[in-house]
Motif scaffolding. Structure first.
Motif, short mmCIF file in Angstrom:
data_model
loop_
_atom_site.label_atom_id
_atom_site.label_comp_id
_atom_site.label_asym_id
_atom_site.label_seq_id
_atom_site.Cartn_x
_atom_site.Cartn_y
_atom_site.Cartn_z
N VAL A 84 2.84 6.09 5.00
CA VAL A 84 2.46 6.03 3.59
C VAL A 84 3.52 5.26 2.79
N TYR A 85 3.08 4.72 1.65
CA TYR A 85 4.02 4.12 0.70
C TYR A 85 3.74 4.66 -0.68
N TYR A 86 4.73 4.55 -1.55
CA TYR A 86 4.58 5.03 -2.93
C TYR A 86 5.31 4.08 -3.86
N MET A 87 4.94 4.10 -5.09
CA MET A 87 5.67 3.39 -6.14
C MET A 87 5.49 4.17 -7.44
N GLY A 88 6.60 4.32 -8.18
CA GLY A 88 6.50 5.06 -9.43
C GLY A 88 7.85 5.44 -9.99
N PRO A 89 7.85 6.12 -11.14
CA PRO A 89 9.10 6.44 -11.84
C PRO A 89 9.84 7.62 -11.21
N MET A 90 11.18 7.52 -11.19
CA MET A 90 12.09 8.58 -10.79
C MET A 90 13.08 8.79 -11.95
N PHE A 91 13.85 9.88 -11.89
CA PHE A 91 14.70 10.24 -13.03
C PHE A 91 16.05 10.76 -12.53
N ARG A 92 17.12 10.14 -13.02
CA ARG A 92 18.47 10.62 -12.72
C ARG A 92 19.33 10.42 -13.95
N TYR A 93 20.10 11.45 -14.27
CA TYR A 93 20.98 11.36 -15.44
C TYR A 93 22.28 10.70 -15.00
N GLU A 94 22.36 9.40 -15.14
CA GLU A 94 23.58 8.66 -14.81
C GLU A 94 23.88 7.66 -15.92
N ARG A 95 25.03 7.06 -15.83
CA ARG A 95 25.43 6.10 -16.87
C ARG A 95 24.58 4.85 -16.76
N PRO A 96 23.80 4.51 -17.79
CA PRO A 96 22.94 3.32 -17.70
C PRO A 96 23.75 2.04 -17.57
N GLN A 97 23.25 1.13 -16.76
CA GLN A 97 23.85 -0.19 -16.62
C GLN A 97 22.76 -1.14 -16.15
N ALA A 98 23.09 -2.40 -16.02
CA ALA A 98 22.07 -3.39 -15.63
C ALA A 98 21.45 -3.00 -14.30
N GLY A 99 20.12 -2.89 -14.28
CA GLY A 99 19.41 -2.57 -13.06
C GLY A 99 19.44 -1.10 -12.69
#
Length: 439
Positions: free
Chosen positions: A105-120
């Motif tokens: 199987v494959y998937y694509m979609g949003p994930m969530f992690r509280y980290e310091r935002p940076q490019a990419g």
């Protein structure tokens, strides 16, 4: 004004074409390997990630978005894609005889992690990943790595390298873990703050540290291959032999580790080594996680998979100046001259759309010059013009913009025949030429 939350991004219409392009290539290539799409919820029980990813992982201890819902249940926004897929595999008994085995199987979609935002790297980010469940055959390791490689080759990424390692079975990894603790402990005060915290909780992560303080000791640290059993070495050697057969380039790196507790045996990363961005960028990582299905209450079903961060991948496509085909083209533009022609323009646009073409017209009473700018912007193929004179004679002016050919056609012919012909032969210019030549 209310702004977007820190660590999130809006994907605007002007940018969405890039996303569609990458996602469509992924679907085509993954499905050619006989993978099917799976979609899991964006939130799960916190316990799922504690049991799979590990209590001591950075994801669980520092990065996971978790909260109690109105029923006092401990909920987490999913920080990664493998554990939810395995949960679904166990819950729906996807290991049963009615499902193809191994399950791919494959998937694509949003994930969530509280980290310091940076490019990419954002707090809400998108992952593309695959999972194979039900076999420990080393051919699956090699073929899944080949799948990731094929995907990046199709996108045209340059300067990419596969780094390969083995973490062995659980007992071997535990022995290696203790050897690392014994090695690093005398240097505890000289390690970075993160590595000091990780030493007894997850010492393998020290090997992955980019801190110069840590790197001075990592280069002489014990390597995992010294702790692998004959069985694990044999599996790892077979994976390498199969990659050689497939002519997939790779480099064995004994210091490659993965940050999640469920990995064992083969692990890999694909890294872009591009001078233009000044540093290495990991764009894909994964490996084997035999035992995770059992850990989550299922049968003895080995697994292998990988994940790709889409934001980072799209950033690299931009940095390497890889051209992405323009999606926002128009097959038909209808230009109505005068108020009396508006109703006819509406009929023509709808007729084109119902035939399967992309079609549009002006809704802002713009000048003819402004409308031609729109026509050029969307690389329109066919221009239909109707004004007072055309209405009186029940005709439409038809212009094929690629060649400049123009012809006057009766309204009935346009409605009943030509748009259908055009739809069937959109890319066949000889058919269009014959139309304009009156054949």
């Amino acid at each position: 004004m209310i702004n977007k939350m820190k660590g999130t991004e809006d994907t605007l219409p002007i940018e969405i074409n890039k996303w569609h392009y990458v996602e469509e290539i992924a679907r085509d290539i993954f499905e050619s390997y006989h993978f099917s799409e799976i979609r899991t919820p964006m939130f799960e029980a916190v316990e799922l990630f504690k049991r799979s990813v590990g209590d001591t992982s950075d994801i669980v201890t520092k990065e996971m978005y978790n909260f109690k819902d109105k029923g006092e249940r401990e909920i987490a926004l999913r920080p990664e894609g493998t554990a939810p897929v395995v949960r679904a595999y166990v819950e729906h008994k996807l290991f049963g005889p009615e499902f193809p085995q191994p399950l791919k199987v494959y998937y694509m979609g949003p994930m969530f992690r509280y980290e310091r935002p940076q490019a990419g790297r954002q707090r809400q980010f998108n992952q593309l990943g695959v999972e194979v469940l039900g076999t420990s055959n080393p051919a699956i390791d090699a073929e899944t790595i080949a799948l990731a490689w094929d995907f990046f080759q199709e996108l045209g990424l340059k300067n990419i390298k596969i780094y390969l390692n083995s973490l062995g079975k659980t007992a071997e990894r535990h022995a290696y873990r203790q050897a690392l603790i014994d090695y690093f402990e005398p240097h505890l005060e000289e390690l970075s703050e993160d590595s000091q915290r990780r030493l007894h909780a997850n010492p393998l992560r020290i090997l992955d540290s980019k801190d110069e303080q840590d790197q001075a000791f990592v280069k002489d640290a014990p390597i995992i291959t010294e702790f692998l059993s004959e069985q694990s070495l044999n599996h790892f050697n077979q994976v390498q032999e199969m990659l050689d057969i497939l002519e997939i380039p790779y480099q064995v790196d004994p210091y490659i580790v993965r940050g999640l507790d469920y990995y064992q045996d083969t692990i890999f990363e694909i890294i872009v080594e591009d001078d233009s961005i000044g540093a290495q960028s990991t764009i894909c990582g994964g490996g084997r996680y035999d035992g995770l299905v059992e850990q989550l209450g299922g049968p003895n079903a080995p697994g292998f998979g990988f994940a790709i961060g889409l934001e980072r991948l799209l950033l690299l496509l931009d940095e390497q100046e890889i051209e992405i085909p323009v999606e926002d083209n128009l097959d038909v533009y209808v230009m109505a001259i005068g108020q009396e022609a508006q109703g006819t323009a509406l009929r023509l646009v709808q007729a084109a759309r119902q035939t399967g073409l992309t079609a549009d017209r002006d809704y802002l009473d713009r000048s003819i010059k402004s409308q031609f700018k729109t026509i050029g912007k969307y690389q329109t193929k066919l221009l239909l013009t109707v004004g007072e004179d055309e209405l009186e004679r029940n005709v439409v002016q038809v212009k094929y913009l690629a060649s400049g050919q123009q012809k006057e056609v009766s309204m009935d012919e346009i409605m009943d025949d030509f748009i259908g012909v055009f739809r069937r032969h959109t890319m066949d210019t000889s058919v269009i030429d014959k139309f304009f030549e009156g054949e």
